[in-house]
Design a protein around this motif. Sequence first.
Motif, PDB file in Angstrom:
ATOM      1  N   GLN A  66      41.526  44.134  42.420  1.00 37.47           N
ATOM      2  CA  GLN A  66      40.639  45.182  42.950  1.00 37.47           C
ATOM      3  C   GLN A  66      39.603  44.631  43.921  1.00 37.47           C
ATOM      4  O   GLN A  66      38.933  45.373  44.618  1.00 37.47           O
ATOM      5  N   GLU A  67      39.459  43.306  43.942  1.00 37.44           N
ATOM      6  CA  GLU A  67      38.449  42.675  44.796  1.00 37.44           C
ATOM      7  C   GLU A  67      39.049  41.487  45.537  1.00 37.44           C
ATOM      8  O   GLU A  67      39.823  40.716  44.945  1.00 37.44           O
ATOM      9  N   TYR A  68      38.652  41.322  46.788  1.00 38.50           N
ATOM     10  CA  TYR A  68      39.176  40.210  47.588  1.00 38.50           C
ATOM     11  C   TYR A  68      38.051  39.572  48.392  1.00 38.50           C
ATOM     12  O   TYR A  68      37.210  40.285  48.953  1.00 38.50           O
ATOM     13  N   ILE A  69      38.061  38.255  48.445  1.00 38.44           N
ATOM     14  CA  ILE A  69      37.176  37.528  49.370  1.00 38.44           C
ATOM     15  C   ILE A  69      38.061  37.195  50.570  1.00 38.44           C
ATOM     16  O   ILE A  69      39.078  36.493  50.443  1.00 38.44           O
ATOM     17  N   VAL A  70      37.710  37.771  51.722  1.00 33.24           N
ATOM     18  CA  VAL A  70      38.606  37.729  52.877  1.00 33.24           C
ATOM     19  C   VAL A  70      38.154  36.633  53.848  1.00 33.24           C
ATOM     20  O   VAL A  70      37.096  36.750  54.482  1.00 33.24           O
ATOM     21  N   VAL A  71      38.984  35.582  53.966  1.00 30.66           N
ATOM     22  CA  VAL A  71      38.583  34.434  54.784  1.00 30.66           C
ATOM     23  C   VAL A  71      39.323  34.484  56.125  1.00 30.66           C
ATOM     24  O   VAL A  71      40.261  33.728  56.395  1.00 30.66           O
ATOM     25  N   THR A  72      38.877  35.422  56.930  1.00 29.21           N
ATOM     26  CA  THR A  72      39.326  35.500  58.334  1.00 29.21           C
ATOM     27  C   THR A  72      38.290  36.352  59.060  1.00 29.21           C
ATOM     28  O   THR A  72      37.283  36.764  58.476  1.00 29.21           O
ATOM     29  N   GLU A  73      38.533  36.614  60.330  1.00 33.38           N
ATOM     30  CA  GLU A  73      37.574  37.395  61.126  1.00 33.38           C
ATOM     31  C   GLU A  73      37.373  38.773  60.477  1.00 33.38           C
ATOM     32  O   GLU A  73      38.325  39.367  59.941  1.00 33.38           O
ATOM     33  N   THR A  74      36.146  39.273  60.546  1.00 37.53           N
ATOM     34  CA  THR A  74      35.792  40.471  59.775  1.00 37.53           C
ATOM     35  C   THR A  74      36.482  41.767  60.231  1.00 37.53           C
ATOM     36  O   THR A  74      36.547  42.721  59.455  1.00 37.53           O
ATOM     37  N   GLY A  75      36.986  41.812  61.469  1.00 32.94           N
ATOM     38  CA  GLY A  75      37.615  43.035  61.973  1.00 32.94           C
ATOM     39  C   GLY A  75      38.723  43.560  61.059  1.00 32.94           C
ATOM     40  O   GLY A  75      38.912  44.778  60.929  1.00 32.94           O
ATOM     41  N   ILE A  76      39.436  42.663  60.417  1.00 29.65           N
ATOM     42  CA  ILE A  76      40.564  43.049  59.549  1.00 29.65           C
ATOM     43  C   ILE A  76      40.105  43.912  58.376  1.00 29.65           C
ATOM     44  O   ILE A  76      40.886  44.708  57.835  1.00 29.65           O
ATOM     45  N   LYS A  78      32.915  33.315  44.615  1.00 31.14           N
ATOM     46  CA  LYS A  78      33.971  33.360  43.593  1.00 31.14           C
ATOM     47  C   LYS A  78      33.332  33.364  42.185  1.00 31.14           C
ATOM     48  O   LYS A  78      33.817  34.042  41.289  1.00 31.14           O
ATOM     49  N   ILE A  79      32.225  32.636  42.027  1.00 29.41           N
ATOM     50  CA  ILE A  79      31.544  32.611  40.719  1.00 29.41           C
ATOM     51  C   ILE A  79      30.936  34.003  40.443  1.00 29.41           C
ATOM     52  O   ILE A  79      31.014  34.530  39.343  1.00 29.41           O
ATOM     53  N   ARG A  80      30.386  34.600  41.498  1.00 25.07           N
ATOM     54  CA  ARG A  80      29.780  35.935  41.317  1.00 25.07           C
ATOM     55  C   ARG A  80      30.828  37.040  41.153  1.00 25.07           C
ATOM     56  O   ARG A  80      30.550  38.096  40.608  1.00 25.07           O
ATOM     57  N   HIS A  81      32.023  36.805  41.696  1.00 19.51           N
ATOM     58  CA  HIS A  81      33.112  37.808  41.611  1.00 19.51           C
ATOM     59  C   HIS A  81      34.348  37.128  41.026  1.00 19.51           C
ATOM     60  O   HIS A  81      35.328  36.882  41.744  1.00 19.51           O
ATOM     61  N   PRO A  82      34.321  36.813  39.734  1.00 22.12           N
ATOM     62  CA  PRO A  82      35.409  35.997  39.159  1.00 22.12           C
ATOM     63  C   PRO A  82      36.791  36.635  39.255  1.00 22.12           C
ATOM     64  O   PRO A  82      37.799  35.931  39.225  1.00 22.12           O
ATOM     65  N   LYS A  83      36.851  37.961  39.366  1.00 21.25           N
ATOM     66  CA  LYS A  83      38.173  38.601  39.441  1.00 21.25           C
ATOM     67  C   LYS A  83      38.688  38.720  40.887  1.00 21.25           C
ATOM     68  O   LYS A  83      39.811  39.168  41.115  1.00 21.25           O
ATOM     69  N   ALA A  84      37.828  38.378  41.842  1.00 21.35           N
ATOM     70  CA  ALA A  84      38.241  38.532  43.250  1.00 21.35           C
ATOM     71  C   ALA A  84      39.264  37.472  43.627  1.00 21.35           C
ATOM     72  O   ALA A  84      39.148  36.311  43.224  1.00 21.35           O
ATOM     73  N   LYS A  85      40.277  37.886  44.388  1.00 21.18           N
ATOM     74  CA  LYS A  85      41.237  36.909  44.904  1.00 21.18           C
ATOM     75  C   LYS A  85      40.769  36.441  46.286  1.00 21.18           C
ATOM     76  O   LYS A  85      40.267  37.252  47.076  1.00 21.18           O
ATOM     77  N   VAL A  86      40.972  35.178  46.556  1.00 19.30           N
ATOM     78  CA  VAL A  86      40.622  34.624  47.877  1.00 19.30           C
ATOM     79  C   VAL A  86      41.872  34.696  48.752  1.00 19.30           C
ATOM     80  O   VAL A  86      42.935  34.182  48.370  1.00 19.30           O
ATOM     81  N   THR A 115      47.193  37.906  59.846  1.00 19.37           N
ATOM     82  CA  THR A 115      46.391  39.107  59.571  1.00 19.37           C
ATOM     83  C   THR A 115      47.260  40.213  58.968  1.00 19.37           C
ATOM     84  O   THR A 115      46.855  40.853  58.002  1.00 19.37           O
ATOM     85  N   THR A 116      48.464  40.408  59.505  1.00 16.05           N
ATOM     86  CA  THR A 116      49.354  41.425  58.926  1.00 16.05           C
ATOM     87  C   THR A 116      49.748  41.031  57.507  1.00 16.05           C
ATOM     88  O   THR A 116      49.792  41.880  56.603  1.00 16.05           O
ATOM     89  N   GLY A 117      50.007  39.744  57.307  1.00  6.09           N
ATOM     90  CA  GLY A 117      50.355  39.248  55.965  1.00  6.09           C
ATOM     91  C   GLY A 117      49.233  39.513  54.977  1.00  6.09           C
ATOM     92  O   GLY A 117      49.476  39.972  53.849  1.00  6.09           O
ATOM     93  N   LEU A 118      47.999  39.258  55.382  1.00 12.25           N
ATOM     94  CA  LEU A 118      46.845  39.471  54.492  1.00 12.25           C
ATOM     95  C   LEU A 118      46.714  40.956  54.153  1.00 12.25           C
ATOM     96  O   LEU A 118      46.494  41.331  52.997  1.00 12.25           O
ATOM     97  N   LEU A 119      46.879  41.793  55.179  1.00  8.56           N
ATOM     98  CA  LEU A 119      46.757  43.236  54.975  1.00  8.56           C
ATOM     99  C   LEU A 119      47.829  43.746  54.010  1.00  8.56           C
ATOM    100  O   LEU A 119      47.543  44.484  53.056  1.00  8.56           O
ATOM    101  N   LYS A 120      49.067  43.304  54.240  1.00  5.36           N
ATOM    102  CA  LYS A 120      50.172  43.746  53.359  1.00  5.36           C
ATOM    103  C   LYS A 120      49.938  43.262  51.937  1.00  5.36           C
ATOM    104  O   LYS A 120      50.215  43.975  50.976  1.00  5.36           O
ATOM    105  N   PHE A 121      49.427  42.027  51.803  1.00  8.93           N
ATOM    106  CA  PHE A 121      49.189  41.477  50.462  1.00  8.93           C
ATOM    107  C   PHE A 121      48.205  42.368  49.701  1.00  8.93           C
ATOM    108  O   PHE A 121      48.427  42.685  48.524  1.00  8.93           O
ATOM    109  N   THR A 122      47.127  42.799  50.370  1.00  9.51           N
ATOM    110  CA  THR A 122      46.116  43.614  49.665  1.00  9.51           C
ATOM    111  C   THR A 122      46.681  44.981  49.285  1.00  9.51           C
ATOM    112  O   THR A 122      46.166  45.634  48.389  1.00  9.51           O
ATOM    113  N   GLN A 123      47.750  45.408  49.960  1.00  7.00           N
ATOM    114  CA  GLN A 123      48.350  46.701  49.635  1.00  7.00           C
ATOM    115  C   GLN A 123      49.263  46.621  48.404  1.00  7.00           C
ATOM    116  O   GLN A 123      49.293  47.527  47.598  1.00  7.00           O
TER     117      GLN A 123
END
Length: 334
Positions: free
Chosen positions: A249-259, A208-216, A236-244
Amino acid sequence: MADINSAKLNLEKAGFLDIDVDPEKDLFAEIERLKKEKNAIILAHYYQEPDIQDVADFIGDSLGLAQAAERTDADIIVFAGVHFMAETAKILNPSKKVLLPDLKAGCSLSDSAPPALFKQFRDKHPDHIVITYINCSAGMKALSDIICTSSNAQKIIESLPVDQKIIFAPDKNLGAYINKQTGRDMLLWNGACMVHEIFSLEKITKLKIRHPKAKVIAHPECEAPVLAVADYIGSTTGLLKFTQKDDAQEYIVVTETGILHQMQKNNPQKTFIPAPPNNSCACNDCPHMKLNTLEKLYLCMQYELPEITMNEELRIAAKKPIDRMLQISAQYGL
Ligand code: 13P
Ligand code: SF4
C-alpha cells in the motif's frame, strides 16, 4: 511583450518562444484544438509536469515513446520530454515535423558522452561492440551498434554471445546494474544522470524506518548502494506497472518525481513517497525535463517552433542502432 517575430529572432538564445500567454486562455482546450487542426500528437515522458501528462496522447518510458514515435501517422510530433527523445523521434520520422517546447531541455547523461571523446575510446577497443543507452545525442547513436533503454537493456545484452566484448555507454550505473544481472563484464563509460545519482541512501533508510511496510522501488540509473536496498528495479513504465500489480500500500519511489502523478492516478488508494536527494530538497526533479511548461507546449504547437532538424547523413547513421533495438525488442515482445 515580445511579438512572434522578435521571439523567433531570439529563439536560439532563449531555447523557446518567449511570448506572454494570456493567463485567461484555456490552454487545455487550445492544445486540444491545435492537435485536431494540425493532426499533431503529443508524446510525453513520465517526468513531465502533471498538466503536460494530462494533455498528452501517449505517456511512456523511453522505449514506449520511441515505439509510439515509430508507429504514429500524425503530421506533427510534439515531444514533451528532453532533446535526445525528440531527436530519436526525428531520426525515426524524417518527413514529419518534430517539435520540442524548449530546445534547452537537455540531459546530463547525454552531455556526459561527447561523441568526439567517445570515438577515441571506442577506437581503442576495436574488438568490442557498442551498446548505448538511448539517453545520448544522435552523434553518439551514430557511433553505436545497438541502442537500448532501461526496459530492454538486459534482454539486449543477453541476446549477445556470452564471449562478446561490449562497451556500454554512457550510464555507468545502469551498466554496472546490467553487469551484475547478467554476469557480464562490459566496459563502462563514466557517465551518470544528475538526478538519479544524488538520491540519499541515508534519507531513504530513515524513510524506511518510518514506513516499515513501504516497498522501495528504484530506477536503474541510481547508484549501486541505493539499488541494493530496492525491492524492485525498473524503467519508469516498469515501476508504474509494478505498483499496479503489487499488493503493498506504500512505496518509496526512487526516481524523478514526475512519475508519481501516474502512480497516484492509477492507484488512488496507495501512498507514494518521493525519495529525497542528498541536498535540502524533499524530492528530486529533473531540471531539464521541467523546462517544458504548458505555456511553452501551447506556443510551440501554435507557431510550430522550436523544431528538431538534423543532417541526413547523421540521421541515417543514428537510425541503424535504433532499428536494431526496435527489432530485438519486438522479438522479445517488449
Ligand atoms: P525511462 O523512462 O526509459 O526509464 O528513462 C528514465 C529517464 O531518466 C529518462 O530520461
Ligand atoms: Fe537525463 Fe537524468 Fe533528466 Fe533523465 S532524469 S533527462 S537521464 S538528467
